[in-house]
Scaffold this motif. Structure first.
Motif, PDB file in Angstrom:
ATOM      1  N   VAL A 258       0.825  -1.202   0.000  1.00 42.68           N
ATOM      2  CA  VAL A 258       0.000   0.000   0.000  1.00 42.68           C
ATOM      3  C   VAL A 258       0.865   1.261   0.000  1.00 42.68           C
ATOM      4  N   TYR A 259       2.103   1.156   0.501  1.00 44.57           N
ATOM      5  CA  TYR A 259       3.011   2.313   0.495  1.00 44.57           C
ATOM      6  C   TYR A 259       3.271   2.827  -0.909  1.00 44.57           C
ATOM      7  N   VAL A 260       3.227   1.941  -1.880  1.00 43.99           N
ATOM      8  CA  VAL A 260       3.508   2.337  -3.257  1.00 43.99           C
ATOM      9  C   VAL A 260       2.532   3.410  -3.726  1.00 43.99           C
ATOM     10  N   PHE A 261       1.290   3.338  -3.250  1.00 48.70           N
ATOM     11  CA  PHE A 261       0.259   4.279  -3.696  1.00 48.70           C
ATOM     12  C   PHE A 261       0.488   5.688  -3.155  1.00 48.70           C
ATOM     13  N   ASN A 262       1.355   5.830  -2.165  1.00 52.05           N
ATOM     14  CA  ASN A 262       1.635   7.163  -1.621  1.00 52.05           C
ATOM     15  C   ASN A 262       2.764   7.870  -2.347  1.00 52.05           C
ATOM     16  N   ILE A 263       3.594   7.131  -3.067  1.00 44.39           N
ATOM     17  CA  ILE A 263       4.748   7.736  -3.728  1.00 44.39           C
ATOM     18  C   ILE A 263       4.333   8.852  -4.690  1.00 44.39           C
ATOM     19  N   PRO A 264       3.302   8.672  -5.553  1.00 46.48           N
ATOM     20  CA  PRO A 264       2.889   9.796  -6.411  1.00 46.48           C
ATOM     21  C   PRO A 264       2.467  11.031  -5.625  1.00 46.48           C
ATOM     22  N   SER A 265       1.795  10.842  -4.489  1.00 41.97           N
ATOM     23  CA  SER A 265       1.381  11.971  -3.666  1.00 41.97           C
ATOM     24  C   SER A 265       2.582  12.744  -3.136  1.00 41.97           C
ATOM     25  N   SER A 266       3.645  12.018  -2.810  1.00 46.05           N
ATOM     26  CA  SER A 266       4.853  12.662  -2.290  1.00 46.05           C
ATOM     27  C   SER A 266       5.680  13.318  -3.394  1.00 46.05           C
ATOM     28  N   MET A 267       5.469  12.891  -4.642  1.00 41.68           N
ATOM     29  CA  MET A 267       6.261  13.407  -5.755  1.00 41.68           C
ATOM     30  C   MET A 267       5.628  14.605  -6.446  1.00 41.68           C
ATOM     31  N   VAL A 268       4.298  14.746  -6.358  1.00 41.47           N
ATOM     32  CA  VAL A 268       3.610  15.693  -7.225  1.00 41.47           C
ATOM     33  C   VAL A 268       4.052  17.135  -6.987  1.00 41.47           C
ATOM     34  N   SER A 269       4.113  17.580  -5.741  1.00 41.78           N
ATOM     35  CA  SER A 269       4.487  18.978  -5.462  1.00 41.78           C
ATOM     36  C   SER A 269       5.921  19.299  -5.887  1.00 41.78           C
ATOM     37  N   PRO A 270       6.913  18.461  -5.533  1.00 40.79           N
ATOM     38  CA  PRO A 270       8.275  18.794  -5.985  1.00 40.79           C
ATOM     39  C   PRO A 270       8.422  18.775  -7.496  1.00 40.79           C
ATOM     40  N   LEU A 271       7.711  17.873  -8.183  1.00 49.71           N
ATOM     41  CA  LEU A 271       7.802  17.842  -9.641  1.00 49.71           C
ATOM     42  C   LEU A 271       7.185  19.100 -10.258  1.00 49.71           C
TER      43      LEU A 271
END
Length: 288
Positions: A258-271
């Motif tokens: 389930v941790y995998v689904f959080n990676i996009p959330s953590s990446m969106v703002s810095p990208l």
């Protein structure tokens, strides 16, 4: 005190599966390898901006929110390191620190997503108010909001950490649901402004859309999508975990993945930040 918490090992039953440990370590390492370079670049660009102006007074609200989110991700990195160490050492203290650090990073990340979306919402829906808030008063409100996030997240994390049990999942997800509702409201409000002509505009723009408003809508919508993806991963994993039709080894693997689904959330703002800084190219999000 043992806590039946953590998507990496939700129940003590999962500790008997070596595959689950390997999968959890792999996902945590992947998160570190993917996110640390991105946030390091964000910090580097922020430091350059501070050196040029000797302050962040010229930085946008979005940039400041991104810097704070980067700092929160460092907490998550430490939580990942602790999780990996606990897999090898089995020291209770390291095991119990992980959920607290995880919650701080997770709650804070969601709150900064909301602040980012509210800032974009004001820019499009209430532009006059937004222009006023770009000055000293707005900076003061922004800073107070940031302090509130940093104060509130440890309190919420401590509440979840101390009181967690399976039924407490509802309380655990409630702040996330509030954040998701706020981002959804911002997205639909900005969309409404995009498709509805302003006073006196009629059809004179030939159907063309204001690029700054479109970028605001894209920013909010992308954040909305990754938050729904994260929530969907949590709900599906917990639903399958409670099913009698799935074996325990599969359940534990699902709760780890389930941790995998959080990676996009953590990446969106810095990208999005790196794109604004000219480090990424994206035609549909260009400054135009």
């Amino acid at each position: 005190m043992q806590h039946n918490f953590s998507f990496n090992s939700t129940a003590n039953d999962c500790s008997n599966y070596s595959v689950n440990h390997v999968l959890g370590i792999s996902i945590q390492l992947t998160r570190i390898v993917v996110l640390v370079p991105i946030y390091t670049l964000v910090f580097y660009l922020g430091l350059q901006q501070w050196r040029q102006h000797h302050s962040f007074s010229t930085a946008s609200h979005f940039d400041i929110f991104t810097y704070n989110m980067a700092a929160l991700q460092l907490i998550w990195v430490w939580a990942s390191v602790i999780s990996i160490l606990s897999s090898f050492t089995g020291i209770p203290q390291t095991v119990e620190m992980f959920p607290f650090l995880f919650c701080i990073a997770w709650f804070g990340e969601n709150f900064f997503h909301v602040l980012t979306c509210l800032e974009r919402y004001l820019a499009v829906v209430h532009p006059i108010t937004y222009m006023r808030l770009r000055k000293a008063r707005g900076i003061r409100i922004r800073n107070i909001s940031i302090v509130c996030v940093w104060v509130l997240t440890p309190l919420l994390s401590g509440l979840v950490y101390v009181n967690f049990h399976p039924q407490f999942l509802v309380s655990f997800l409630t702040p996330f649901g509030v954040c998701l509702a706020a981002v959804t409201f911002c997205s639909f409000s900005v969309l409404y402004v995009l498709i509805r002509p302003g006073p006196g505009e009629g059809g004179r723009n030939g159907g063309r859309v204001d690029r700054s408003k479109l970028r605001a809508f894209i920013t909010i919508t992308v954040i909305l999508v990754v938050l729904w993806l994260w929530l969907g991963g949590i709900l599906v994993s917990y639903t399958l975990y409670g099913s009698y039709l799935v074996g325990m080894d599969v359940k534990c693997s699902l709760m780890t993945c389930v941790y995998v689904f959080n990676i996009p959330s953590s990446m969106v703002s810095p990208l999005l930040y790196l794109h604004r800084a000219g480090k990424l190219s994206c035609s549909w999000y260009s400054k135009g």
